[in-house]
Design a protein around this motif. Structure first.
Motif, mmCIF file in Angstrom:
data_model
loop_
_atom_site.group_PDB
_atom_site.id
_atom_site.type_symbol
_atom_site.label_atom_id
_atom_site.label_comp_id
_atom_site.label_asym_id
_atom_site.label_seq_id
_atom_site.Cartn_x
_atom_site.Cartn_y
_atom_site.Cartn_z
ATOM 1 N N ILE A 80 0.839 -1.202 0.000
ATOM 2 C CA ILE A 80 0.000 0.000 0.000
ATOM 3 C C ILE A 80 0.873 1.251 0.000
ATOM 4 C CG2 ILE A 80 -1.672 1.325 1.357
ATOM 5 C CD1 ILE A 80 -2.730 -1.395 2.398
ATOM 6 N N SER A 81 1.921 1.225 0.807
ATOM 7 C CA SER A 81 2.832 2.362 0.888
ATOM 8 C C SER A 81 3.486 2.646 -0.462
ATOM 9 C CB SER A 81 3.904 2.094 1.942
ATOM 10 O OG SER A 81 4.879 3.102 1.952
ATOM 11 N N VAL A 82 3.965 1.613 -1.115
ATOM 12 C CA VAL A 82 4.620 1.778 -2.416
ATOM 13 C C VAL A 82 3.635 2.311 -3.450
ATOM 14 C CG1 VAL A 82 5.713 0.550 -4.336
ATOM 15 C CG2 VAL A 82 6.393 0.056 -1.981
ATOM 16 N N ASP A 83 2.417 1.785 -3.449
ATOM 17 C CA ASP A 83 1.406 2.240 -4.411
ATOM 18 C C ASP A 83 1.108 3.721 -4.233
ATOM 19 O OD1 ASP A 83 1.234 -0.282 -5.479
ATOM 20 O OD2 ASP A 83 -0.672 -0.787 -4.528
ATOM 21 N N ILE A 84 0.985 4.162 -2.977
ATOM 22 C CA ILE A 84 0.700 5.572 -2.706
ATOM 23 C C ILE A 84 1.887 6.442 -3.123
ATOM 24 C CG2 ILE A 84 0.309 7.275 -0.877
ATOM 25 C CD1 ILE A 84 -1.296 5.101 0.602
ATOM 26 N N ARG A 85 3.089 5.979 -2.827
ATOM 27 C CA ARG A 85 4.282 6.754 -3.169
ATOM 28 C C ARG A 85 4.387 6.992 -4.679
ATOM 29 N NH1 ARG A 85 8.330 3.446 -1.532
ATOM 30 N NH2 ARG A 85 7.945 3.979 0.639
ATOM 31 N N THR A 86 4.039 5.971 -5.462
ATOM 32 C CA THR A 86 4.146 6.115 -6.917
ATOM 33 C C THR A 86 3.150 7.132 -7.463
ATOM 34 O OG1 THR A 86 2.613 4.264 -7.304
ATOM 35 C CG2 THR A 86 4.964 3.755 -7.202
ATOM 36 N N TYR A 145 1.110 11.963 -4.551
ATOM 37 C CA TYR A 145 0.061 12.876 -4.117
ATOM 38 C C TYR A 145 0.655 14.082 -3.402
ATOM 39 C CZ TYR A 145 -3.216 8.988 -4.868
ATOM 40 O OH TYR A 145 -3.951 7.968 -5.404
ATOM 41 N N ASN A 146 0.009 15.230 -3.527
ATOM 42 C CA ASN A 146 0.433 16.416 -2.807
ATOM 43 C C ASN A 146 0.256 16.219 -1.307
ATOM 44 O OD1 ASN A 146 1.037 17.806 -5.163
ATOM 45 N ND2 ASN A 146 -1.006 18.700 -5.325
ATOM 46 N N ASN A 147 1.231 16.694 -0.531
ATOM 47 C CA ASN A 147 1.162 16.643 0.928
ATOM 48 C C ASN A 147 1.114 15.214 1.469
ATOM 49 O OD1 ASN A 147 1.123 17.848 3.475
ATOM 50 N ND2 ASN A 147 -1.100 17.949 3.554
ATOM 51 N N SER A 148 1.684 14.304 0.738
ATOM 52 C CA SER A 148 1.659 12.904 1.157
ATOM 53 C C SER A 148 2.968 12.226 0.768
ATOM 54 C CB SER A 148 0.485 12.181 0.488
ATOM 55 O OG SER A 148 0.518 10.798 0.761
ATOM 56 N N SER A 149 3.657 11.691 1.745
ATOM 57 C CA SER A 149 4.869 10.929 1.484
ATOM 58 C C SER A 149 4.789 9.626 2.270
ATOM 59 C CB SER A 149 6.117 11.720 1.894
ATOM 60 O OG SER A 149 6.121 11.942 3.285
ATOM 61 N N MET A 150 5.563 8.669 1.889
ATOM 62 C CA MET A 150 5.485 7.352 2.528
ATOM 63 C C MET A 150 6.846 6.908 3.039
ATOM 64 S SD MET A 150 2.413 6.034 2.612
ATOM 65 C CE MET A 150 1.578 7.589 2.870
#
Length: 231
Positions: free
Chosen positions: A181-187, A190-195
């Motif tokens: 999930i973390s890797v998917d979000i990182r790719t 998104y603004n204001n979002s890091s993993m």
């Protein structure tokens, strides 16, 4: 004894990291300080933990007043009621346990009032347990995508408490899913979002968590000994 325990945990962390082909310096040790007084917290800090994690607002407030955490970051890692948000926002370096939309909204409102940006993690109920709070895995990407609507919060990563494991390796499937999930979000970038932070793994399973990508383990019992809940 606390210093000896921490040294032993560090050795285990290093061994687990090397087995996974990782740099041990990538993984932080967060001392879960619930039910331990200020002197014991100071002892853990002196022995080299990377940060302290507090579960209860009252304990956090008392220990802050006693300067128990001086010298290291303090995180809030327990369930946070919305009516206690103002006692936590701006007082801790990281709120790890953002587990529902209304809590995120309350943190944003309080941080805006204080004129600060509060670092947070999203807590995932990775095992789907009714007894635990947290976003479902399916909810997390949507929350991460919406973080530009919360300019006074900064999403740094994810936190999870998997089901109690009976055998070594039992929780690897949960840890692996959190990592995915973390890797998917990182790719998605998104603004204001890091993993960059994956807070997963505790006394009984932190070596498995490290093998699956954890960047921060939360350890209490192995540092301080078993808690006495009869007091």
């Amino acid at each position: 004894m606390i210093a000896e325990n921490i040294a032993f945990i560090r050795a285990r962390m290093e061994e687990a990291a090397r087995k996974a082909g990782r740099d041990p310096k990538e993984i932080l040790l967060c001392a879960a300080t619930k039910m331990n007084d200020a002197d014991r917290v100071r002892e853990a800090i002196a022995a080299g933990v990377d940060c302290c994690g507090e579960n209860r607002v009252q304990e956090l407030t008392e220990k802050l007043a006693d300067h128990a955490y001086d010298g290291k970051p303090v995180h809030f890692i327990g369930h946070l009621q919305t009516n206690k948000v103002r006692q936590v926002v701006g007082k801790v370096d990281l709120i790890q346990s953002v587990d529902r939309p209304e809590l995120l909204a309350c943190i944003e409102k309080e941080a805006a009032k204080q004129g600060i940006v509060q670092d947070i993690l999203l807590e995932i109920n990775i095992g789907g347990e009714e007894s635990k709070s947290g976003f479902s895995p399916d909810q997390v990407p949507g929350i991460a995508a919406s973080m530009e609507s919360y300019p006074h919060c900064r999403l740094r990563g994810l936190m999870a408490i998997p089901p109690i494991s009976k055998n070594p390796g039992d929780n690897c499937r949960f840890f692996t899913e959190i990592q995915r999930i973390s890797v998917d979000i990182r790719t998605k970038k998104y603004n204001n979002s890091s993993m960059e932070i994956l807070s997963m793994g505790m006394t009984d399973d932190f070596e498995d968590a490290i093998a699956c990508g954890s960047t921060m383990i939360r350890v209490g019992t192995a540092i301080f000994g078993a808690r006495n809940y009869t007091k």
